[in-house]
Motif scaffolding. Sequence first.
Motif, short mmCIF file in Angstrom:
data_model
loop_
_atom_site.label_atom_id
_atom_site.label_comp_id
_atom_site.label_asym_id
_atom_site.label_seq_id
_atom_site.Cartn_x
_atom_site.Cartn_y
_atom_site.Cartn_z
N TRP A 44 0.84 -1.19 0.00
CA TRP A 44 0.00 0.00 0.00
C TRP A 44 0.89 1.25 0.00
CZ3 TRP A 44 -0.83 -4.06 3.47
CH2 TRP A 44 -1.99 -4.81 3.26
N LYS A 45 0.78 2.01 -1.08
CA LYS A 45 1.52 3.28 -1.16
C LYS A 45 2.99 3.06 -0.82
CE LYS A 45 -2.63 5.81 0.26
NZ LYS A 45 -3.21 6.71 1.26
N GLU A 88 5.80 10.68 6.34
CA GLU A 88 4.50 11.09 6.86
C GLU A 88 3.51 9.92 6.87
OE1 GLU A 88 3.21 14.52 4.68
OE2 GLU A 88 4.63 15.84 5.67
N VAL A 89 3.94 8.84 7.43
CA VAL A 89 3.13 7.62 7.49
C VAL A 89 2.35 7.58 8.80
CG1 VAL A 89 3.17 5.09 7.54
CG2 VAL A 89 4.73 6.34 6.02
N ASP A 90 1.05 7.38 8.72
CA ASP A 90 0.22 7.16 9.90
C ASP A 90 0.18 5.66 10.19
OD1 ASP A 90 -0.31 9.82 10.21
OD2 ASP A 90 -2.29 9.77 9.26
N ARG A 119 1.65 9.38 14.28
CA ARG A 119 1.09 10.31 13.30
C ARG A 119 2.22 10.91 12.44
NH1 ARG A 119 -1.31 13.11 16.53
NH2 ARG A 119 -3.47 12.39 16.26
N LYS A 120 2.06 10.78 11.12
CA LYS A 120 3.02 11.34 10.16
C LYS A 120 4.46 10.97 10.51
CE LYS A 120 0.05 15.22 8.83
NZ LYS A 120 -0.31 14.56 7.56
N ALA A 151 -2.24 3.79 6.27
CA ALA A 151 -3.39 4.69 6.29
C ALA A 151 -3.12 5.93 5.45
CB ALA A 151 -3.74 5.08 7.73
N SER A 152 -1.92 6.45 5.57
CA SER A 152 -1.53 7.63 4.77
C SER A 152 -0.01 7.70 4.75
CB SER A 152 -2.12 8.91 5.35
OG SER A 152 -1.60 9.16 6.65
N GLY A 153 0.53 8.51 3.82
CA GLY A 153 1.97 8.64 3.70
C GLY A 153 2.54 7.65 2.70
N ARG A 154 3.85 7.52 2.71
CA ARG A 154 4.51 6.68 1.73
C ARG A 154 5.76 6.03 2.34
NH1 ARG A 154 3.71 5.96 -3.42
NH2 ARG A 154 2.15 7.62 -3.41
#
Length: 458
Positions: free
Chosen positions: A217-218, A232-234, A245-246, A281-284
Amino acid sequence: MVKPLVDILWFTWRMKMLTGRRGVVILYAYMLLGLGFLRSVTPDFETLTSNEQQLESTFRFMHSRLRTHAESVAFFGGGSREQAMVESKFKDLLQHSEALLKKKWLFGIADEFITKQLPHNVTWGLSLMYAMEHKGDRGQTSVQGELAHALRFLASVVSQSFLAFGDVLELHGKFLGLSGGISRIMELDELLDAAQQDLDPASLNPLMLIEERRNSWKTDHSQDGNIISFSEVDIVTPAQNLLARKLTFTVTPQKSLLVTGPNGNGKSSVFRVLRGLWPIASGRITKPNRMDKNEVFYVPQQPYTALGTLRDQIIYPLTLHEAMLKASQESRQDGDCDAAEILDARLRNILENIRLVYLLEREGGWDTSTNWEDMLSLGEQQRLGMARLFFHNPKFGILDECTNATSIDVEEQLYKFAGTLGITVVTISQRPALIPFHSTELRLIDGEGSWELRSIKS
């Protein structure tokens, strides 16, 4: 069992009344010949059933064991190895079941022919013998009726005798099948008795996969294989709890990272996300190409002992052939014999560096196969996990508190050896003794998203 025996006795007496001793002798001679033939062609259902249950229990055991150690197997990347082992056991079980069903079918044909088809010949012979010996004027209607009634009754007696005989044989077959299951229960009972009496269970010879999924994922895969980076990975659990967070950090060769923080704050979760066990969830994330197994190697917190030999514990998840090929390529020598010697020499060197070389003498050599989870202490299992890391010799080693059961001096020796091999480690640990072996510290503060990154002064 009582009813068919009573039927045989009753119809034997009736046969004697109709045909005399000669008819009974003929009937029993055929029964004994039929029984002897069936006994000669009857498969060993007791052993076959026992073996089937043994194969089935082994197959179930491997599935249960894999379920227990699923995360460790996923970290090691051993899905294909475990799948091959489980499929091998399933193939053995399937082949045995097919052979057992075929033998039951063939025996059923023979049993049906001997107990239900051929008896008609005996009936005709006894009927002919009775008719020829019958006294009276066969031209009289009353004599003909009496003879016809007697012949029908004789046919019924012979038929019922053979049905009772068939019931006895059927019970014998059922008993053989049941005895196979009973023998397995007796083996378990003997094993339990041995455990209570502090005997060696191995002397009784007791028998001891998940498809690998790696979703990305990403995630980027660096072409040069020289970087692990979170941008910035959650970090979010499957229960949707935010742990970091991030999260942002970068690991480059020879710049090892130490991950610290209170228990339960999500340190292992960082590795789960990196390995691809949890989604992002978010980030890379940027990491070496996942197709190159020599780039990153994971050693999980839970030790995992593979089914197989002492050699298999170190080369896992590779097979012996793959490990010999790897050893041969790295030493630039060919030939299976040379490769085997090179492999064992390399593995011995690793055991010497992790202070486990005594296992070779204690356990009986490289080819010893046993239940390693019970034979080895937790510290020994953790050191074997590090031995896998040193054998595969990746650029990056991801270590999740995998040495916390070893002494400090052994732990320092392990990290020094990793540095000698040029392995850059990302470690989760609370031990201050490991700080000098790392360049950067990532601290997860409260398990609610806060974190900090700082350099470690030499």
